[in-house]
Design an enzyme around this catalytic site. Structure first.
Site, mmCIF file in Angstrom:
data_model
loop_
_atom_site.group_PDB
_atom_site.id
_atom_site.type_symbol
_atom_site.label_atom_id
_atom_site.label_comp_id
_atom_site.label_asym_id
_atom_site.label_seq_id
_atom_site.Cartn_x
_atom_site.Cartn_y
_atom_site.Cartn_z
ATOM 1 N N HIS A 18 -22.844 -10.090 28.591
ATOM 2 C CA HIS A 18 -24.193 -8.132 28.750
ATOM 3 C C HIS A 18 -22.935 -7.753 29.518
ATOM 4 O O HIS A 18 -22.454 -7.952 30.105
ATOM 5 C CB HIS A 18 -25.055 -8.896 29.655
ATOM 6 C CG HIS A 18 -26.191 -7.645 30.275
ATOM 7 N ND1 HIS A 18 -25.623 -7.113 31.994
ATOM 8 C CD2 HIS A 18 -26.668 -6.754 30.250
ATOM 9 C CE1 HIS A 18 -26.106 -6.466 31.728
ATOM 10 N NE2 HIS A 18 -27.160 -6.042 30.775
ATOM 11 N N HIS A 60 -22.409 2.006 30.647
ATOM 12 C CA HIS A 60 -23.512 1.516 30.862
ATOM 13 C C HIS A 60 -24.777 3.073 31.216
ATOM 14 O O HIS A 60 -25.824 3.349 30.762
ATOM 15 C CB HIS A 60 -24.072 0.741 31.875
ATOM 16 C CG HIS A 60 -25.902 0.274 32.211
ATOM 17 N ND1 HIS A 60 -26.127 1.535 33.278
ATOM 18 C CD2 HIS A 60 -26.684 -0.131 32.092
ATOM 19 C CE1 HIS A 60 -27.713 0.338 33.244
ATOM 20 N NE2 HIS A 60 -27.610 -0.302 32.580
HETATM 21 O O1 G3P Z 1 -29.935 -4.065 27.288
HETATM 22 C C1 G3P Z 1 -31.104 -5.393 27.783
HETATM 23 C C2 G3P Z 1 -30.358 -4.832 29.341
HETATM 24 O O2 G3P Z 1 -29.004 -4.737 29.118
HETATM 25 C C3 G3P Z 1 -30.826 -3.792 29.208
HETATM 26 O O3 G3P Z 1 -31.007 -3.356 30.668
HETATM 27 O O4 G3P Z 1 -29.882 -1.365 32.213
HETATM 28 O O5 G3P Z 1 -28.604 -3.822 31.389
HETATM 29 O O6 G3P Z 1 -28.788 -1.410 29.490
HETATM 30 P P1 G3P Z 1 -29.332 -2.307 30.890
HETATM 31 CA CA CA Z 2 -28.303 -2.847 27.828
#
Ligand code: G3P
Ligand code: CA
Length: 268
Positions: A18, A60
């Site tokens: 992530h 992000h």
């Molecule tokens: O893309 C999955 C997850 O990353 C969604 O939340 O805010 O971390 O992009 P975010």
């Molecule tokens: Ca994401």
């Protein structure tokens, strides 16, 4: 280089790094993505924003403030302006236990630079962020995928998944290339349920769903899996939660700690 990552087509459980291995290195920087690979994450997760001059970058937030030493909206800044920013020092300050001198002065990578660095052996899980803010974002994404041969002449891919909270954005991608595998993200505020009808409609364009882990339960996962959809909750950082997700039938998950998730997979 020997890559051990596997795509959803080869493996039952996929380990998605992530924002890279963002528990250990500044999110969405080359070192974070490299660490994700070293820790045997299967996919590099990339959030996309688009600059004033139409370049896709890995970031992000809509603003550069949190993850760089700059301020302002990505859409108001050119790539050249964003390239001047330091995307690593904030991490050293916030997480002294993981701080590294080499993180100081890291730059924000473009999607193209990530593809150049990691090539076609790596797998990419790419999110169109705030698509309503960036008209033409999907078209640009498909162009970059094509330029870097992440899709073949027939429009097929083995190593890319596209994700979004925006159904509209996913449908745009689907219209331009129906062969690209898509994942519908959800952000639930309360304990979530999902109906057969919703799942049937998702299945018309997507191959999977990705909700926030904290608001789902075993029944939700069962529904999703009964429709033959992939299930990739986010962002699962605790061992016990990872185990729970697997027990419920997750086919993968997003984690800041791909090393920990691999240990859990092994024990499972
Ligand atoms: O893309 C999955 C997850 O990353 C969604 O939340 O805010 O971390 O992009 P975010
Ligand atoms: Ca994401």
């Amino acid at each position: 280089e020997n890559h051990s990552n596997s795509s959803i087509y080869e493996k039952k459980i996929v380990n998605v790094a992530h924002r890279g291995a963002s528990g250990y290195a500044p999110e969405h920087t080359i070192p974070a993505y490299q660490l994700g690979e070293q820790m045997k994450g299967d996919y590099i997760e990339i959030d996309l924003q688009m600059t004033k001059d139409g370049k896709l970058i890995a970031m992000h937030d809509e603003k550069v403030d949190r993850t760089t030493n700059g301020t302002g909206l990505v859409k108001d800044l050119t790539l050249a302006e964003i390239k001047k920013l330091d995307a690593g020092s904030w991490f050293n300050e916030k997480y002294p236990q993981f701080a590294k001198t080499k993180y100081k002065g890291l730059v924000v990578p473009t999607l193209e630079e990530v593809f150049k660095k990691f090539g076609r052996q790596a797998n990419y899980y790419i999110e169109t962020k705030s698509p309503e803010v960036y008209p033409g974002m999907e078209k640009e994404l498909l162009k970059v995928l094509k330029d870097y041969k992440m899709v073949d002449s027939k429009g097929r891919t083995k190593n890319v998944l596209i994700q979004s909270f925006s159904k509209e954005s996913l449908l745009k991608v689907h219209d331009m290339n129906p062969k690209l595998p898509l994942v519908q993200l959800f952000s639930y505020k309360n304990q979530a349920t999902i109906s057969d009808k919703e799942l049937e409609s998702i299945k018309e364009y997507a191959i999977g769903v990705g909700p926030n882990f904290t608001k789902i339960d075993g029944q939700y996962v069962k529904m999703v899996r009964n429709h033959g959809l992939q299930f990739h909750p986010y962002t699962v950082n605790e061992r016990a939660d990872m185990k729970k997700a697997l027990e419920w039938g997750a086919t993968g998950l997003f984690t800041n700690y791909p090393d920990v998730f691999n240990e859990v997979i092994k024990e499972y």
